[in-house]
Motif scaffolding. Sequence first.
Motif, short mmCIF file in Angstrom:
data_model
loop_
_atom_site.label_atom_id
_atom_site.label_comp_id
_atom_site.label_asym_id
_atom_site.label_seq_id
_atom_site.Cartn_x
_atom_site.Cartn_y
_atom_site.Cartn_z
N THR A 143 -5.98 1.30 8.84
CA THR A 143 -7.12 1.07 9.73
C THR A 143 -6.66 0.43 11.05
O THR A 143 -6.98 0.90 12.14
CB THR A 143 -8.14 0.13 9.02
OG1 THR A 143 -8.53 0.75 7.79
CG2 THR A 143 -9.36 -0.12 9.88
N GLY B 211 3.64 3.97 -8.50
CA GLY B 211 5.04 3.54 -8.34
C GLY B 211 5.56 3.92 -6.96
O GLY B 211 4.87 4.60 -6.19
N ARG C 269 9.40 -0.38 2.56
CA ARG C 269 8.72 -0.97 1.42
C ARG C 269 9.70 -1.62 0.46
O ARG C 269 9.28 -2.18 -0.54
CB ARG C 269 8.01 0.15 0.68
CG ARG C 269 6.51 0.04 0.64
CD ARG C 269 6.02 1.28 -0.05
NE ARG C 269 4.68 1.21 -0.44
CZ ARG C 269 3.66 1.70 0.28
NH1 ARG C 269 3.86 2.25 1.44
NH2 ARG C 269 2.45 1.64 -0.19
N ARG D 35 -0.25 -0.80 -8.36
CA ARG D 35 0.28 -0.81 -6.98
C ARG D 35 0.46 -2.25 -6.49
O ARG D 35 1.42 -2.55 -5.78
CB ARG D 35 -0.67 -0.05 -6.05
CG ARG D 35 -0.55 1.46 -6.23
CD ARG D 35 -1.73 2.19 -5.65
NE ARG D 35 -1.85 2.04 -4.22
CZ ARG D 35 -2.97 2.31 -3.53
NH1 ARG D 35 -4.05 2.75 -4.16
NH2 ARG D 35 -2.99 2.17 -2.23
P1 AP5 Z 1 -6.64 0.86 4.69
O1 AP5 Z 1 -6.58 0.66 6.17
O2 AP5 Z 1 -6.70 2.25 4.17
O3 AP5 Z 1 -5.50 -0.02 3.97
P2 AP5 Z 1 -3.93 0.26 3.82
O4 AP5 Z 1 -3.25 -1.07 3.90
O5 AP5 Z 1 -3.50 1.32 4.77
O6 AP5 Z 1 -3.94 0.75 2.32
P3 AP5 Z 1 -3.12 1.92 1.60
O7 AP5 Z 1 -3.70 2.00 0.21
O8 AP5 Z 1 -3.15 3.19 2.38
O9 AP5 Z 1 -1.74 1.33 1.57
P4 AP5 Z 1 -0.66 1.63 0.56
O10 AP5 Z 1 0.44 0.89 1.19
O11 AP5 Z 1 -0.92 1.27 -0.85
O12 AP5 Z 1 -0.65 3.22 0.46
P5 AP5 Z 1 0.23 4.32 1.17
O13 AP5 Z 1 -0.67 5.41 1.55
O14 AP5 Z 1 1.13 3.73 2.19
O15 AP5 Z 1 -7.94 0.05 4.17
C1 AP5 Z 1 -8.30 0.09 2.81
C2 AP5 Z 1 -9.83 0.14 2.67
O16 AP5 Z 1 -10.39 -1.08 3.17
C3 AP5 Z 1 -10.53 1.25 3.46
O17 AP5 Z 1 -11.62 1.69 2.72
C4 AP5 Z 1 -10.99 0.57 4.76
O18 AP5 Z 1 -12.13 1.20 5.32
C5 AP5 Z 1 -11.31 -0.83 4.25
N1 AP5 Z 1 -11.07 -1.87 5.22
C6 AP5 Z 1 -10.05 -1.96 6.12
N2 AP5 Z 1 -10.15 -3.09 6.84
C7 AP5 Z 1 -11.26 -3.74 6.36
C8 AP5 Z 1 -11.89 -4.98 6.68
N3 AP5 Z 1 -11.43 -5.78 7.63
N4 AP5 Z 1 -12.98 -5.35 5.97
C9 AP5 Z 1 -13.48 -4.53 5.00
N5 AP5 Z 1 -12.93 -3.35 4.65
C10 AP5 Z 1 -11.82 -2.96 5.32
O19 AP5 Z 1 1.17 4.78 -0.04
C11 AP5 Z 1 0.68 5.50 -1.15
C12 AP5 Z 1 1.81 5.78 -2.13
O20 AP5 Z 1 2.83 6.57 -1.50
C13 AP5 Z 1 2.56 4.54 -2.65
O21 AP5 Z 1 1.91 3.97 -3.77
C14 AP5 Z 1 3.93 5.15 -3.03
O22 AP5 Z 1 3.86 5.85 -4.24
C15 AP5 Z 1 4.15 6.18 -1.92
N6 AP5 Z 1 4.89 5.60 -0.76
C16 AP5 Z 1 4.40 5.46 0.51
N7 AP5 Z 1 5.33 4.91 1.30
C17 AP5 Z 1 6.43 4.68 0.53
C18 AP5 Z 1 7.70 4.11 0.77
N8 AP5 Z 1 8.02 3.64 1.99
N9 AP5 Z 1 8.57 4.04 -0.26
C19 AP5 Z 1 8.27 4.52 -1.48
N10 AP5 Z 1 7.06 5.07 -1.80
C20 AP5 Z 1 6.14 5.15 -0.80
#
Ligand code: AP5
Length: 210
Positions: free
Chosen positions: A17, A59, A90, A168
């Motif tokens: 976001t 994972g 990460r 997670r």
């Molecule tokens: P959002 O902005 O979507 O939060 P985010 O921190 O981006 O959350 P993610 O779940 O996308 O992060 P992540 O790190 O787990 O997943 P990723 O996709 O990188 O906000 C979340 C929610 O809250 C939304 O609904 C939003 O509207 C709301 N919100 C935001 N701000 C708010 C506020 N102030 N008040 C209220 N509500 C609010 O990774 C997914 C998977 O990919 C991982 O599990 C892993 O398997 C893999 N992966 C990705 N990168 C790697 C890596 N570098 N190494 C290994 N595996 C990886």
Amino acid sequence: MKTKIVLLGPPGSGKGTQGEKLSQELGFVRLSTGDMLREAVRNGTPLGLKANEYMRNGGLVPNDLIISLMKEKIASLGEGVGIIFDGFPRTVEQADALGDGIDVDLALNLDVDDSELVNRLTKRRTCPNCNAVYHIDYNPPKKNGICDKCGSELYQRDDDKEETVLNRLRVYRENTMPLIEYYGRKGTLATVKGVGSIDEIFGMVRKTVL
Ligand code: AP5
């Protein structure tokens, strides 16, 4: 100005976001490993097929796959481009690989409590086409279930089910939290409390970056 920014913080802390708002304001490229991997899964590419089994249960995808994906992306952008890294690095191994070629100016850590994270993630809805994110209570789309930006039907990510979210968070604590200390030692860490309205938090993020 800081031009190479790493967004740190647990799942659901608002990296996507805030990263998207920052990218629009500064004209920087946002590289989200999560978005790239989900696209690879949707397209059934060899990377997507390998990544899917790790992502489904919350994972981490193996370091070698992620590091080569990101090195390729970074090289394709050329010199002098502002980059926001969302979801990478990460692990310490990924951070070392990034540091070998890129000087990170700022590691911005969004700090949010676990109970708030579970609520945010289990009620998140995502656009499969443009990757916009919504929350059914805090940040709903104008029309129920439809993306404001591109009109596609929103969906719930497989890994946003409560049981997977809890895994997670465990994986985050074990593998990614040590990066707070890592960037603290390098003198590039700033922590912003990620609680409040999206715009209030963005005000603090903006001040930290500019
Ligand atoms: P959002 O902005 O979507 O939060 P985010 O921190 O981006 O959350 P993610 O779940 O996308 O992060 P992540 O790190 O787990 O997943 P990723 O996709 O990188 O906000 C979340 C929610 O809250 C939304 O609904 C939003 O509207 C709301 N919100 C935001 N701000 C708010 C506020 N102030 N008040 C209220 N509500 C609010 O990774 C997914 C998977 O990919 C991982 O599990 C892993 O398997 C893999 N992966 C990705 N990168 C790697 C890596 N570098 N190494 C290994 N595996 C990886």
